[in-house]
Design a protein around this motif. Structure first.
Motif, PDB file in Angstrom:
ATOM      1  N   GLN A 199      -0.082   9.960   1.774  1.00  0.00           N
ATOM      2  CA  GLN A 199       0.369  11.292   1.376  1.00  0.00           C
ATOM      3  C   GLN A 199       1.715  11.665   1.992  1.00  0.00           C
ATOM      4  O   GLN A 199       2.296  12.685   1.644  1.00  0.00           O
ATOM      5  CB  GLN A 199      -0.709  12.313   1.734  1.00  0.00           C
ATOM      6  N   VAL A 224       0.867  -1.181   0.000  1.00  0.00           N
ATOM      7  CA  VAL A 224       0.000   0.000   0.000  1.00  0.00           C
ATOM      8  C   VAL A 224       0.907   1.234   0.000  1.00  0.00           C
ATOM      9  O   VAL A 224       1.674   1.460   0.927  1.00  0.00           O
ATOM     10  CB  VAL A 224      -0.997   0.016   1.184  1.00  0.00           C
ATOM     11  N   SER A 263       2.598  13.014   4.689  1.00  0.00           N
ATOM     12  CA  SER A 263       2.666  14.426   5.098  1.00  0.00           C
ATOM     13  C   SER A 263       3.682  14.661   6.212  1.00  0.00           C
ATOM     14  O   SER A 263       4.327  15.704   6.242  1.00  0.00           O
ATOM     15  CB  SER A 263       1.283  14.938   5.493  1.00  0.00           C
ATOM     16  N   ARG A 264       3.863  13.670   7.098  1.00  0.00           N
ATOM     17  CA  ARG A 264       4.829  13.887   8.194  1.00  0.00           C
ATOM     18  C   ARG A 264       6.252  13.965   7.657  1.00  0.00           C
ATOM     19  O   ARG A 264       7.063  14.741   8.147  1.00  0.00           O
ATOM     20  CB  ARG A 264       4.730  12.747   9.217  1.00  0.00           C
ATOM     21  N   GLY A 307      -0.291   4.453  -1.271  1.00  0.00           N
ATOM     22  CA  GLY A 307      -1.131   5.575  -1.715  1.00  0.00           C
ATOM     23  C   GLY A 307      -1.160   6.723  -0.728  1.00  0.00           C
ATOM     24  O   GLY A 307      -1.837   7.728  -0.956  1.00  0.00           O
ATOM     25  N   GLN A 352      -6.143   3.524  -5.542  1.00  0.00           N
ATOM     26  CA  GLN A 352      -7.179   3.466  -4.512  1.00  0.00           C
ATOM     27  C   GLN A 352      -8.240   4.539  -4.762  1.00  0.00           C
ATOM     28  O   GLN A 352      -8.042   5.438  -5.578  1.00  0.00           O
ATOM     29  CB  GLN A 352      -6.563   3.641  -3.129  1.00  0.00           C
ATOM     30  N   LYS A 377       8.758   7.548   8.861  1.00  0.00           N
ATOM     31  CA  LYS A 377       7.475   8.250   9.036  1.00  0.00           C
ATOM     32  C   LYS A 377       7.694   9.763   9.124  1.00  0.00           C
ATOM     33  O   LYS A 377       6.950  10.542   8.547  1.00  0.00           O
ATOM     34  CB  LYS A 377       6.795   7.805  10.352  1.00  0.00           C
TER      35      LYS A 377
HETATM   36  P1  UTP Z   1       0.558   6.176   7.141  1.00  0.00           P
HETATM   37  O1  UTP Z   1      -0.627   6.097   7.992  1.00  0.00           O
HETATM   38  O2  UTP Z   1       1.867   6.086   7.807  1.00  0.00           O
HETATM   39  O3  UTP Z   1       0.414   7.496   6.280  1.00  0.00           O
HETATM   40  O4  UTP Z   1       0.426   5.070   6.042  1.00  0.00           O
HETATM   41  P2  UTP Z   1       1.213   8.225   5.144  1.00  0.00           P
HETATM   42  O5  UTP Z   1       0.143   8.765   4.296  1.00  0.00           O
HETATM   43  O6  UTP Z   1       2.260   7.408   4.461  1.00  0.00           O
HETATM   44  O7  UTP Z   1       1.992   9.369   5.919  1.00  0.00           O
HETATM   45  P3  UTP Z   1       1.395  10.590   6.791  1.00  0.00           P
HETATM   46  O8  UTP Z   1       0.520   9.984   7.856  1.00  0.00           O
HETATM   47  O9  UTP Z   1       0.634  11.480   5.835  1.00  0.00           O
HETATM   48  O10 UTP Z   1       2.627  11.221   7.330  1.00  0.00           O
HETATM   49  C1  UTP Z   1       0.786   3.759   6.241  1.00  0.00           C
HETATM   50  C2  UTP Z   1       0.841   3.062   4.892  1.00  0.00           C
HETATM   51  O11 UTP Z   1      -0.439   3.075   4.290  1.00  0.00           O
HETATM   52  C3  UTP Z   1      -0.385   3.673   3.004  1.00  0.00           C
HETATM   53  C4  UTP Z   1       0.858   4.549   3.029  1.00  0.00           C
HETATM   54  O12 UTP Z   1       1.337   4.792   1.714  1.00  0.00           O
HETATM   55  C5  UTP Z   1       1.800   3.713   3.876  1.00  0.00           C
HETATM   56  O13 UTP Z   1       2.411   2.700   3.113  1.00  0.00           O
HETATM   57  N1  UTP Z   1      -1.618   4.430   2.779  1.00  0.00           N
HETATM   58  C6  UTP Z   1      -2.094   5.299   3.703  1.00  0.00           C
HETATM   59  C7  UTP Z   1      -2.295   4.232   1.592  1.00  0.00           C
HETATM   60  O14 UTP Z   1      -1.860   3.426   0.732  1.00  0.00           O
HETATM   61  N2  UTP Z   1      -3.432   4.934   1.373  1.00  0.00           N
HETATM   62  C8  UTP Z   1      -3.934   5.820   2.276  1.00  0.00           C
HETATM   63  O15 UTP Z   1      -4.998   6.422   1.993  1.00  0.00           O
HETATM   64  C9  UTP Z   1      -3.251   5.989   3.476  1.00  0.00           C
END
Ligand code: UTP
Length: 446
Positions: free
Chosen positions: A103, A99, A105-106, A101, A181, A389
């Motif tokens: 963002q 997975v 952001s952190r 997808g 997604q 992260k």
């Molecule tokens: P995280 O919850 O760590 O989020 O995703 P993130 O989007 O990578 O980073 P932040 O929270 O914005 O900083 C855990 C995993 O789930 C995937 C991310 O790509 C990561 O592999 N993910 C998360 C998705 O594929 N889709 C989403 O809508 C959210």
């Protein structure tokens, strides 16, 4: 979709404000807005509104729970599971599901997180380390482990471009399946869809739990079935240490006939932000970090160990049949109060200083209670888990590079090679997937 159809649909759902700037838009913007409206899932939006209405009500007292039992096979049992996992890999019955997808952001990186440079010497991206492990598995077991990569609308094109630019990291293109997604709108506190521009609905990815519907919709599940895949290794993009489809995990999952198997590791400290697997009302469930009280997190056993000692890093095995069955269900929704850019009545976009709206997501671990057989397997985080992260501090590029190199130094030491601490180290997973392979194959300095 025509304007008349859009008006009818929006009116039926109390969302006619979405067209309030229609007359000010040019033809291209009008067409784009109609296309966006056509993607809206009003049944899901209805569930979002219901969740929003319930959010203000006092939460019912959650039932008590116990930590789930954790498996740590040893001796003959361990050897048997490894052998079974190796056999399944040789038979080509295992796929990898990433997975990617999110963002990010952190981390604040401008691009898909998988393109983030993590190789301590080469700056190779996270995707490189994942893909080269799959190449290593193919070389070891003689059959490909097909790679299913979930992206989002925002990062799909740059993700594919990263694979193209790197010649798919040595993988066969036919063994890599990209799919996208779903995207969901955000709602204001009254349940109205938020516009971030006069002709544009704010949309964001529907969470990693969106993978189930996306697997089905994209044909990925059908592709797995056609290839004879029975077991699917699920992982997140941000952990360069992940041991993809390791035979013990695959074999244990298969031996138990599990719908789902989760890897769990010892938490760094009581308050580490990881979910825990529990048994509640006779069923397995994930309790998120944010739902745990200080007392629950800090509680200890008589021997002084933490009561909730193990956390989940989102490394799972699924049976393909379970994924297929779950894809047909509605997953529960989770809401998050966020700052969302919004247009005012004059059509001006404002970035708010405080949260003004709600985003909705699905989480993969909500399938846990539906699993008829579920297993958890303990693993050593020093070998397999150090996610990227944050930009700095814990779980950052610096800690991931440090932990990767410490692991490779241990592998090298086992192969009889000791290097000065100051010398950076990097090992191509396609050359060696583990310490034993490195010892067997020896070093090739490249
Ligand atoms: P995280 O919850 O760590 O989020 O995703 P993130 O989007 O990578 O980073 P932040 O929270 O914005 O900083 C855990 C995993 O789930 C995937 C991310 O790509 C990561 O592999 N993910 C998360 C998705 O594929 N889709 C989403 O809508 C959210």
């Amino acid at each position: 979709m025509t304007l008349t159809e859009a008006k009818t649909l929006l009116q039926a759902n109390g969302q006619e404000h979405v067209l309030r700037f229609w007359d000010t838009l040019g033809p291209a913007a009008q067409a784009a807005l109609l296309a966006q409206i056509a993607t809206l899932d009003f049944a899901a939006i209805g569930r979002m509104q219901a969740l929003l209405r319930d959010a203000g009500k006092p939460a019912s007292q959650a039932a008590p729970f116990e930590p789930a039992p954790v498996e740590a096979p040893e001796g003959d049992a361990l050897a048997a599971h490894v052998a079974q996992g190796q056999e399944l890999l040789r038979q080509g019955k295992v796929a990898a599901l990433l997975v990617a997808g999110g963002q990010g952001s952190r981390l604040g990186y401008d691009g898909p997180k998988g393109a983030y440079p993590i190789g301590p010497i080469t700056d190779r991206p996270l995707f490189w380390f994942h893909a080269r492990k799959l190449l290593g598995l193919k070389r070891t077991y003689g059959k490909p482990v097909p790679f299913y990569v979930m992206t989002s609308e925002a990062n799909d094109a740059p993700t594919r471009a990263c694979f193209e630019a790197n010649d798919y990291f040595g993988l066969d293109r036919q063994d890599v399946f990209f799919f996208t997604q779903g995207m969901w709108p955000a709602l204001d506190p009254q349940g109205k869809i938020i516009l971030d521009q006069p002709g544009h609905i704010f949309m964001s990815p529907d969470g990693h739990g969106g993978v189930l519907a996306a697997l089905d919709r994209s044909g990925a599940l059908a592709d797995m079935a056609a290839r004879g895949i029975e077991h699917v290794f699920f992982f997140q993009v941000d952990n360069p240490m992940v041991d993809i489809a390791d035979p013990l995990f695959v074999g244990l999952h298969a031996a138990k006939g599990a719908d789902m198997t989760l890897k769990v590791c010892k938490k760094r400290e009581a308050h580490e932000g990881m979910g825990v697997v529990v048994v509640r009302d006779g069923a397995y469930a994930m309790v998120e970090y944010s739902e745990l009280s200080d007392e629950q997190m800090e509680r200890t056993n008589p021997d002084g160990s933490l009561w909730l000692a193990y956390g989940s890093p989102a490394i799972h095995m699924f049976s393909r049949a379970f994924l297929q069955a779950e894809a047909a269900r509605h997953m529960p929704l989770h809401l998050a109060h966020k700052k969302i850019a919004m247009v005012d009545d004059a059509g001006q976009t404002h970035k708010p200083a405080a949260p003004n709206g709600y985003k909705f997501e699905k989480f993969i671990f909500d399938v846990i209670p539906n699993a008829k057989t579920l297993v958890t397997l303990a693993f050593d985080r020093a070998e397999e888990f150090s996610p990227v992260k944050n930009a700095e501090g814990n779980d950052s590029p610096a800690t991931a590079k440090r932990d990767l190199q410490a692991k490779w130094r241990r592998w090298l030491a086992q192969a009889g090679v000791t290097l000065p601490d100051t010398l950076p180290v990097e090992i191509d997973p396609a050359h060696a997937l583990n310490a034993a392979q490195l010892k067997d194959k020896g070093l090739q300095i490249g």
